[in-house]
Design a protein around this motif. Sequence first.
Motif, PDB file in Angstrom:
ATOM      1  N   UNK A  12     -37.980  36.942   8.577  1.00 19.74           N
ATOM      2  CA  UNK A  12     -37.750  35.834   7.645  1.00 19.74           C
ATOM      3  C   UNK A  12     -36.279  35.424   7.608  1.00 19.74           C
ATOM      4  N   UNK A  13     -35.383  36.374   7.744  1.00 17.94           N
ATOM      5  CA  UNK A  13     -33.962  36.045   7.684  1.00 17.94           C
ATOM      6  C   UNK A  13     -33.481  35.327   8.943  1.00 17.94           C
ATOM      7  N   UNK A  14     -34.199  35.468  10.052  1.00 19.01           N
ATOM      8  CA  UNK A  14     -33.797  34.819  11.300  1.00 19.01           C
ATOM      9  C   UNK A  14     -34.327  33.388  11.454  1.00 19.01           C
ATOM     10  N   UNK A  15     -35.326  33.023  10.673  1.00 22.62           N
ATOM     11  CA  UNK A  15     -35.929  31.694  10.829  1.00 22.62           C
ATOM     12  C   UNK A  15     -34.921  30.561  10.656  1.00 22.62           C
ATOM     13  N   UNK A  16     -34.089  30.547   9.613  1.00 22.31           N
ATOM     14  CA  UNK A  16     -33.145  29.429   9.488  1.00 22.31           C
ATOM     15  C   UNK A  16     -32.207  29.290  10.689  1.00 22.31           C
ATOM     16  N   UNK A  17     -31.694  30.401  11.194  1.00 28.01           N
ATOM     17  CA  UNK A  17     -30.788  30.333  12.349  1.00 28.01           C
ATOM     18  C   UNK A  17     -31.531  29.853  13.591  1.00 28.01           C
ATOM     19  N   UNK A  18     -32.756  30.282  13.752  1.00 29.44           N
ATOM     20  CA  UNK A  18     -33.556  29.835  14.894  1.00 29.44           C
ATOM     21  C   UNK A  18     -33.805  28.336  14.844  1.00 29.44           C
ATOM     22  N   UNK A  19     -34.159  27.850  13.673  1.00 32.68           N
ATOM     23  CA  UNK A  19     -34.371  26.409  13.519  1.00 32.68           C
ATOM     24  C   UNK A  19     -33.072  25.646  13.741  1.00 32.68           C
ATOM     25  N   UNK A  20     -32.002  26.176  13.202  1.00 32.69           N
ATOM     26  CA  UNK A  20     -30.704  25.543  13.356  1.00 32.69           C
ATOM     27  C   UNK A  20     -30.327  25.438  14.838  1.00 32.69           C
ATOM     28  N   UNK A  21     -30.500  26.534  15.578  1.00 28.86           N
ATOM     29  CA  UNK A  21     -30.150  26.549  17.006  1.00 28.86           C
ATOM     30  C   UNK A  21     -30.993  25.557  17.797  1.00 28.86           C
ATOM     31  N   UNK A  22     -32.247  25.441  17.455  1.00 30.15           N
ATOM     32  CA  UNK A  22     -33.147  24.541  18.181  1.00 30.15           C
ATOM     33  C   UNK A  22     -32.934  23.071  17.812  1.00 30.15           C
ATOM     34  N   UNK A  23     -32.663  22.800  16.552  1.00 32.05           N
ATOM     35  CA  UNK A  23     -32.779  21.425  16.058  1.00 32.05           C
ATOM     36  C   UNK A  23     -31.479  20.703  15.715  1.00 32.05           C
ATOM     37  N   UNK A  24     -30.488  21.422  15.244  1.00 35.41           N
ATOM     38  CA  UNK A  24     -29.282  20.745  14.746  1.00 35.41           C
ATOM     39  C   UNK A  24     -28.659  19.883  15.840  1.00 35.41           C
ATOM     40  N   UNK A  25     -28.381  18.647  15.475  1.00 33.32           N
ATOM     41  CA  UNK A  25     -27.727  17.726  16.395  1.00 33.32           C
ATOM     42  C   UNK A  25     -28.658  16.957  17.317  1.00 33.32           C
ATOM     43  N   UNK A  26     -29.958  17.230  17.245  1.00 34.48           N
ATOM     44  CA  UNK A  26     -30.878  16.476  18.092  1.00 34.48           C
ATOM     45  C   UNK A  26     -31.026  15.043  17.583  1.00 34.48           C
ATOM     46  N   UNK A  27     -31.262  14.112  18.491  1.00 38.49           N
ATOM     47  CA  UNK A  27     -31.513  12.732  18.052  1.00 38.49           C
ATOM     48  C   UNK A  27     -32.823  12.644  17.255  1.00 38.49           C
ATOM     49  N   UNK A  28     -32.898  11.641  16.412  1.00 40.40           N
ATOM     50  CA  UNK A  28     -34.097  11.439  15.594  1.00 40.40           C
ATOM     51  C   UNK A  28     -35.347  11.207  16.433  1.00 40.40           C
ATOM     52  N   UNK A  29     -35.195  10.803  17.680  1.00 42.97           N
ATOM     53  CA  UNK A  29     -36.368  10.628  18.532  1.00 42.97           C
ATOM     54  C   UNK A  29     -37.134  11.951  18.685  1.00 42.97           C
ATOM     55  N   UNK A  30     -36.459  13.070  18.507  1.00 42.85           N
ATOM     56  CA  UNK A  30     -37.128  14.367  18.543  1.00 42.85           C
ATOM     57  C   UNK A  30     -37.624  14.797  17.172  1.00 42.85           C
ATOM     58  N   UNK A  31     -36.930  14.414  16.127  1.00 38.74           N
ATOM     59  CA  UNK A  31     -37.178  15.019  14.814  1.00 38.74           C
ATOM     60  C   UNK A  31     -37.891  14.123  13.808  1.00 38.74           C
ATOM     61  N   UNK A  32     -37.982  12.843  14.086  1.00 40.50           N
ATOM     62  CA  UNK A  32     -38.624  11.924  13.137  1.00 40.50           C
ATOM     63  C   UNK A  32     -39.916  11.328  13.687  1.00 40.50           C
ATOM     64  N   UNK A  33     -40.380  11.822  14.802  1.00 45.56           N
ATOM     65  CA  UNK A  33     -41.667  11.389  15.358  1.00 45.56           C
ATOM     66  C   UNK A  33     -42.700  12.474  15.107  1.00 45.56           C
TER      67      UNK A  33
END
Length: 181
Positions: A12-33
């Motif tokens: 549970x403690x690793x989930x935020x860092x994992x999401x952060x590593x995968x997603x932070x800074x990606x264009x909205x074309x990846x995250x808002x579709x």
Amino acid sequence: MEHNLQDTIALLSHTPAGLNALLRGLPESWTRRNEGDDTWTVCDVIGHLIHSEHDNWITRTKMILEKGESQMFTPLNRTAFASDVPAKSLDQLLDEFAAARHSTLVQLQSLNLKPEDLDRRGRHPVFGPVTLLQLLSTWAAHDLTHLHQISRIMACQYRVLVGPYIKFLGVLKCEGHSEAA
């Protein structure tokens, strides 16, 4: 596998860092579709995770310890996040989730749970009696479900573009399950 509370907390403690590593800074074309009608975007999933931190896991854990089966869990509104997500950036959502998760894990650890506490029961509005062990195990599996879901949502954006390679891409063969567990 036998349950180990420290192993659950570690995941549970690793989930935020994992999401952060995968997603932070990606264009909205990846995250808002999304994957189509009545499915969630990556941002929706993060919104759901935030909402679950506030209204699900730690709240129900405390309820089991304080009330047992005498009071039913409040049903979870799985889409309560929907009005908040459009106004926030993905980075804001990731930061909010990390802060919420940190808070719930501090609260969980402060409960100083003993092995016998894991057998204590609460009352779920759909399933009836559930143990604290089941709730905590579900919390961890819930994280993994949504990590999988996020991967599937993103891969779906290239479903047609991969052509015959789809044969080797299990994530594109997976049935959608955008409604949260």
